[in-house]
Scaffold this active site. Structure first.
Site, PDB file in Angstrom:
ATOM      1  N   TYR A  10      22.548  -2.796 130.962  1.00 21.57           N
ATOM      2  CA  TYR A  10      22.260  -2.611 132.398  1.00 21.57           C
ATOM      3  C   TYR A  10      23.540  -2.503 133.240  1.00 21.57           C
ATOM      4  O   TYR A  10      23.766  -1.495 133.926  1.00 21.57           O
ATOM      5  CB  TYR A  10      21.400  -3.795 132.835  1.00 21.57           C
ATOM      6  N   ASN A  34      19.871  -4.701 122.865  1.00 19.22           N
ATOM      7  CA  ASN A  34      19.108  -4.841 124.115  1.00 19.22           C
ATOM      8  C   ASN A  34      19.266  -3.582 124.980  1.00 19.22           C
ATOM      9  O   ASN A  34      19.295  -3.664 126.197  1.00 19.22           O
ATOM     10  CB  ASN A  34      19.580  -6.083 124.893  1.00 19.22           C
ATOM     11  N   PHE A  79      31.204  -6.535 128.248  1.00 20.24           N
ATOM     12  CA  PHE A  79      29.845  -6.860 128.694  1.00 20.24           C
ATOM     13  C   PHE A  79      28.977  -7.377 127.545  1.00 20.24           C
ATOM     14  O   PHE A  79      27.957  -8.021 127.799  1.00 20.24           O
ATOM     15  CB  PHE A  79      29.139  -5.601 129.223  1.00 20.24           C
ATOM     16  N   SER A 123      29.668 -15.650 134.433  1.00 23.29           N
ATOM     17  CA  SER A 123      28.416 -15.825 135.174  1.00 23.29           C
ATOM     18  C   SER A 123      28.521 -17.017 136.099  1.00 23.29           C
ATOM     19  O   SER A 123      29.216 -18.001 135.791  1.00 23.29           O
ATOM     20  CB  SER A 123      27.289 -16.058 134.163  1.00 23.29           C
ATOM     21  N   TYR A 147      23.432 -20.876 127.542  1.00 29.71           N
ATOM     22  CA  TYR A 147      24.020 -19.587 127.933  1.00 29.71           C
ATOM     23  C   TYR A 147      25.261 -19.805 128.805  1.00 29.71           C
ATOM     24  O   TYR A 147      26.322 -19.232 128.551  1.00 29.71           O
ATOM     25  CB  TYR A 147      22.963 -18.754 128.677  1.00 29.71           C
ATOM     26  N   LYS A 151      29.495 -18.927 128.261  1.00 32.03           N
ATOM     27  CA  LYS A 151      30.381 -18.206 129.187  1.00 32.03           C
ATOM     28  C   LYS A 151      31.607 -19.060 129.520  1.00 32.03           C
ATOM     29  O   LYS A 151      32.732 -18.551 129.579  1.00 32.03           O
ATOM     30  CB  LYS A 151      29.621 -17.843 130.460  1.00 32.03           C
ATOM     31  N   TYR A 175      29.510 -13.302 137.844  1.00 31.40           N
ATOM     32  CA  TYR A 175      28.478 -12.567 138.575  1.00 31.40           C
ATOM     33  C   TYR A 175      27.430 -13.537 139.088  1.00 31.40           C
ATOM     34  O   TYR A 175      27.032 -14.452 138.363  1.00 31.40           O
ATOM     35  CB  TYR A 175      27.706 -11.597 137.694  1.00 31.40           C
ATOM     36  N   ASN A 196      12.945 -11.773 131.828  1.00 29.38           N
ATOM     37  CA  ASN A 196      13.374 -13.141 132.151  1.00 29.38           C
ATOM     38  C   ASN A 196      13.850 -13.246 133.580  1.00 29.38           C
ATOM     39  O   ASN A 196      13.927 -14.327 134.129  1.00 29.38           O
ATOM     40  CB  ASN A 196      14.542 -13.552 131.257  1.00 29.38           C
TER      41      ASN A 196
HETATM   42  N1  LIG Z   1      22.306  -9.405 134.284  1.00 31.10           N
HETATM   43  C1  LIG Z   1      22.626 -10.624 134.685  1.00 31.10           C
HETATM   44  O1  LIG Z   1      21.837 -11.285 135.349  1.00 31.10           O
HETATM   45  C2  LIG Z   1      23.980 -11.210 134.361  1.00 31.10           C
HETATM   46  C3  LIG Z   1      24.494 -12.258 135.163  1.00 31.10           C
HETATM   47  C4  LIG Z   1      25.724 -12.800 134.830  1.00 31.10           C
HETATM   48  C5  LIG Z   1      26.424 -12.334 133.719  1.00 31.10           C
HETATM   49  N2  LIG Z   1      25.891 -11.343 132.957  1.00 31.10           N
HETATM   50  C6  LIG Z   1      26.626 -10.901 131.781  1.00 31.10           C
HETATM   51  O2  LIG Z   1      26.957  -9.532 131.928  1.00 31.10           O
HETATM   52  C7  LIG Z   1      26.961  -8.886 130.668  1.00 31.10           C
HETATM   53  C8  LIG Z   1      26.098  -7.642 130.740  1.00 31.10           C
HETATM   54  O3  LIG Z   1      24.796  -8.026 131.158  1.00 31.10           O
HETATM   55  P1  LIG Z   1      23.620  -6.976 131.290  1.00 31.10           P
HETATM   56  O4  LIG Z   1      22.711  -7.489 132.345  1.00 31.10           O
HETATM   57  O5  LIG Z   1      24.140  -5.601 131.376  1.00 31.10           O
HETATM   58  O6  LIG Z   1      22.905  -7.219 129.898  1.00 31.10           O
HETATM   59  P2  LIG Z   1      22.325  -6.157 128.846  1.00 31.10           P
HETATM   60  O7  LIG Z   1      21.607  -6.918 127.811  1.00 31.10           O
HETATM   61  O8  LIG Z   1      21.597  -5.071 129.551  1.00 31.10           O
HETATM   62  O9  LIG Z   1      23.678  -5.534 128.262  1.00 31.10           O
HETATM   63  C9  LIG Z   1      24.397  -6.135 127.225  1.00 31.10           C
HETATM   64  C10 LIG Z   1      24.598  -5.078 126.152  1.00 31.10           C
HETATM   65  O10 LIG Z   1      25.350  -5.662 125.086  1.00 31.10           O
HETATM   66  C11 LIG Z   1      24.796  -5.222 123.868  1.00 31.10           C
HETATM   67  N3  LIG Z   1      25.147  -6.233 122.871  1.00 31.10           N
HETATM   68  C12 LIG Z   1      24.700  -7.514 122.772  1.00 31.10           C
HETATM   69  N4  LIG Z   1      25.265  -8.138 121.732  1.00 31.10           N
HETATM   70  C13 LIG Z   1      26.122  -7.252 121.170  1.00 31.10           C
HETATM   71  C14 LIG Z   1      26.996  -7.306 120.060  1.00 31.10           C
HETATM   72  N5  LIG Z   1      27.097  -8.403 119.307  1.00 31.10           N
HETATM   73  N6  LIG Z   1      27.718  -6.197 119.760  1.00 31.10           N
HETATM   74  C15 LIG Z   1      27.610  -5.055 120.502  1.00 31.10           C
HETATM   75  N7  LIG Z   1      26.789  -4.960 121.568  1.00 31.10           N
HETATM   76  C16 LIG Z   1      26.053  -6.031 121.893  1.00 31.10           C
HETATM   77  C17 LIG Z   1      23.320  -5.073 124.122  1.00 31.10           C
HETATM   78  O11 LIG Z   1      22.671  -4.173 123.238  1.00 31.10           O
HETATM   79  C18 LIG Z   1      23.297  -4.573 125.559  1.00 31.10           C
HETATM   80  O12 LIG Z   1      23.298  -3.152 125.625  1.00 31.10           O
HETATM   81  C19 LIG Z   1      26.473  -9.920 129.652  1.00 31.10           C
HETATM   82  O13 LIG Z   1      27.591 -10.480 129.017  1.00 31.10           O
HETATM   83  C20 LIG Z   1      25.784 -10.947 130.515  1.00 31.10           C
HETATM   84  O14 LIG Z   1      25.833 -12.235 129.947  1.00 31.10           O
HETATM   85  C21 LIG Z   1      24.698 -10.762 133.273  1.00 31.10           C
END
Ligand SMILES: NC(=O)c1ccc[n+]([C@@H]2O[C@H](COP(=O)([O-])OP(=O)(O)OC[C@H]3O[C@@H](n4cnc5c(N)ncnc54)[C@H](O)[C@@H]3O)[C@@H](O)[C@H]2O)c1
Length: 336
Positions: A10, A34, A79, A123, A147, A151, A175, A196
Site C-alpha cells: 500500500y 500481502n 517498507f 510506526s 508489532y 518496530k 507513521y 484490520n
Molecule cells: N499501513 C499502516 O497503517 C502502517 C502504519 C505504520 C507503519 N507501517 C509500516 O509501513 C510498512 C508498509 O506498510 P503497508 O501499509 O504498505 O503494508 P503492506 O502490507 O501493504 O506492504 C508491505 C509489503 O511488504 C511485502 N512483504 C512483507 N514481508 C516481506 C518479506 N519478508 N520480503 C519481501 N516483501 C515482504 C508485502 O507483500 C507487502 O507488499 C510496513 O513496514 C508497516 O509495518 C504501516
C-alpha cells in the site's frame, strides 16, 4: 536507483508513484505475501512507464545480494514487513522473523554492497499509550504490542549500526495512521481477508463486501467514546518519504527520527461521518468491545519533520475520504 522493499504494498506503491513523478529511478522488491503483481501494473499505468519489480524475500540473503548485484541501488526505503497488531500477538515468531530478522539480512546485504542510505517504516506504535498528544519524538517508547516492539527493535538496531558505522544516513519515520488512496483511483489499500484497519473496513462496507462496521470500543475517555487517531493521507505520507529520501541522499550521516502525522486527531465516529458525507453511502456500524493492544487516543507532533525535512501533511479528512471512496468504488474487489 532507489530500492523500495515491500514496494508492491500500500504505502510502497504510492511512494513509488511520487518518486517516479519526481524523476527518481526505482526498483521494487516484494514477496507478494500481502500484495499482488497487478498492483504494479496499475502503478505502471499511472506513471506511464515500466517499473522494475523483483520478486523475493528480504529474509533471503541470496535474494538480497542478487538484487544489489543486479541493480545500481544507492538508497533503500524499507517498507517490507508485517503490520497487523492482533496477528502479531498470536504469531510473535513470524513477526520477529519478518520484521526484525528480515531487516538484519537486508542491512547485511547493504553493508556488502556499500549502500548506506536507509529510510525505515517505523510506526507510532513505538510510543504505546502516550502521556500527552500531540506526541513528540522525544516521548517515552513503550510499545503496547508485539508489532510495535518489532518496530522499536529495528530502530534500536539502526541506532547501534550508526554508532559503529557513522557513514550511514538513516531516517526512522514513525507513521501515524495512513489512509486514502492515489487520486486517480487505480491504486489503494487492498488488505487480504477481513481488514484490520478502519478505513478499508469502512470502504468495504460502503461497497457491500461487509455488512457492517465494528467499532472497537465506545467507552474510551474521548469526546464521543470511540478511539482517536491521527489519520494521514497516503499521498502526504508518500511525499514525506520523498523528503526523507532527499535528506538521506545529501549524506547527512546521522540518524533522524521523525513523526509523519498531521498533528490532529479524529475519532472513529468522526471518520465514519466524514466518509458517509464524501461517499453518500450510509455506513451501518455497531460498537463492540475494545480490542486488546489498542490505545484510546493519540496524534503526532509533526513539527520536527517540518523543520528537518521541510514536509507537512497538506490533505484534509475530506480529501482522504473522497480518495479512499474513489479507489474502492472503482475497485470493489481491490486488485482481484
Ligand atoms: N499501513 C499502516 O497503517 C502502517 C502504519 C505504520 C507503519 N507501517 C509500516 O509501513 C510498512 C508498509 O506498510 P503497508 O501499509 O504498505 O503494508 P503492506 O502490507 O501493504 O506492504 C508491505 C509489503 O511488504 C511485502 N512483504 C512483507 N514481508 C516481506 C518479506 N519478508 N520480503 C519481501 N516483501 C515482504 C508485502 O507483500 C507487502 O507488499 C510496513 O513496514 C508497516 O509495518 C504501516
Amino acid at each position: 536507483m532507489i530500492l523500495l522493499t515491500g514496494g508492491a504494498g500500500y504505502i510502497g506503491l504510492h511512494t513509488a508513484a511520487v518518486l517516479i513523478e519526481a524523476g527518481q529511478q526505482v526498483v521494487l522488491f516484494d514477496n507478494f505475501s500481502n500484495s499482488k503483481p497487478l498492483a504494479v501494473k496499475r502503478l505502471e499505468a499511472i506513471v506511464g512507464r515500466a517499473v522494475p519489480c523483483v520478486e523475493g524475500d528480504v529474509r533471503s540473503r541470496a535474494d538480497m545480494d542478487g538484487l544489489f548485484d543486479q541493480h545500481p541501488v544507492n538508497a533503500v526505503i524499507h517498507f517490507a514487513g508485517l503490520k497487523a497488531v492482533g496477528e502479531s500477538a498470536n504469531q510473535p515468531l513470524r513477526y520477529y522473523d519478518n520484521n526484525v530478522a528480515g531487516t538484519l539480512v537486508l542491512l547485511a546485504a547493504m553493508q556488502r554492497a556499500e549502500v548506506r542510505r536507509f529510510v525505515f517504516s517505523s510506526s507510532a506504535c513505538v510510543y504505546g499509550e502516550p502521556d500527552v498528544s500531540p506526541i513528540p519524538e522525544s516521548a517515552a517508547l513503550r510499545p503496547a504490542n508485539t508489532y510495535g516492539r518489532t518496530k522499536l527493535m529495528v530502530e534500536e538496531i539502526l541506532r547501534d549500526l550508526h554508532v559503529a558505522a557513522p557513514g550511514w544516513s538513516i531516517a526512522l519515520l514513525r507513521y501515524f495512521n495512513p489512509v486514502g488512496a492515489h487520486p486517480g483511483g487505480q491504486i489503494g489499500e487492498d488488505p487480504n481477508g477481513i481488514p484490520n484497519n478502519l478505513m478499508p473496513f469502512v470502504t468495504q462496507v460502503a461497497v457491500g463486501r461487509l455488512p457492517e462496521l465494528q467499532v472497537f470500543g465506545g467507552d474510551y475517555p474521548t469526546p464521543d467514546g470511540s478511539g482517536v487517531r491521527d489519520y494521514i493521507h497516503v499521498m502526504d505520507l508518500a511525499e514525506g518519504h520523498r523528503a526523507a529520501l532527499d535528506w538521506a541522499l545529501r549524506d547527512p550521516q546521522e540518524v533522524l527520527t521523525a513523526n509523519l502525522g498531521t498533528g490532529r486527531g479524529y475519532s472513529v465516529l468522526e471518520l465514519v461521518r466524514a466518509f458517509e458525507k464524501a461517499s453518500g453511502k450510509p455506513i451501518p456500524h455497531r460498537i463492540v468491545a475494545r480490542r486488546a493492544g489498542d490505545v484510546p487516543a493519540y496524534w503526532g507532533d509533526p513539527s520536527l519533520a517540518r523543520q528537518r525535512l521541510g514536509w507537512t501533511a497538506r490533505r484534509t479528512l475530506d480529501d482522504i475520504c473522497r480518495d479512499a471512496w474513489n479507489w474502492q468504488r472503482r475497485n470493489p474487489q481491490g486488485f482481484a
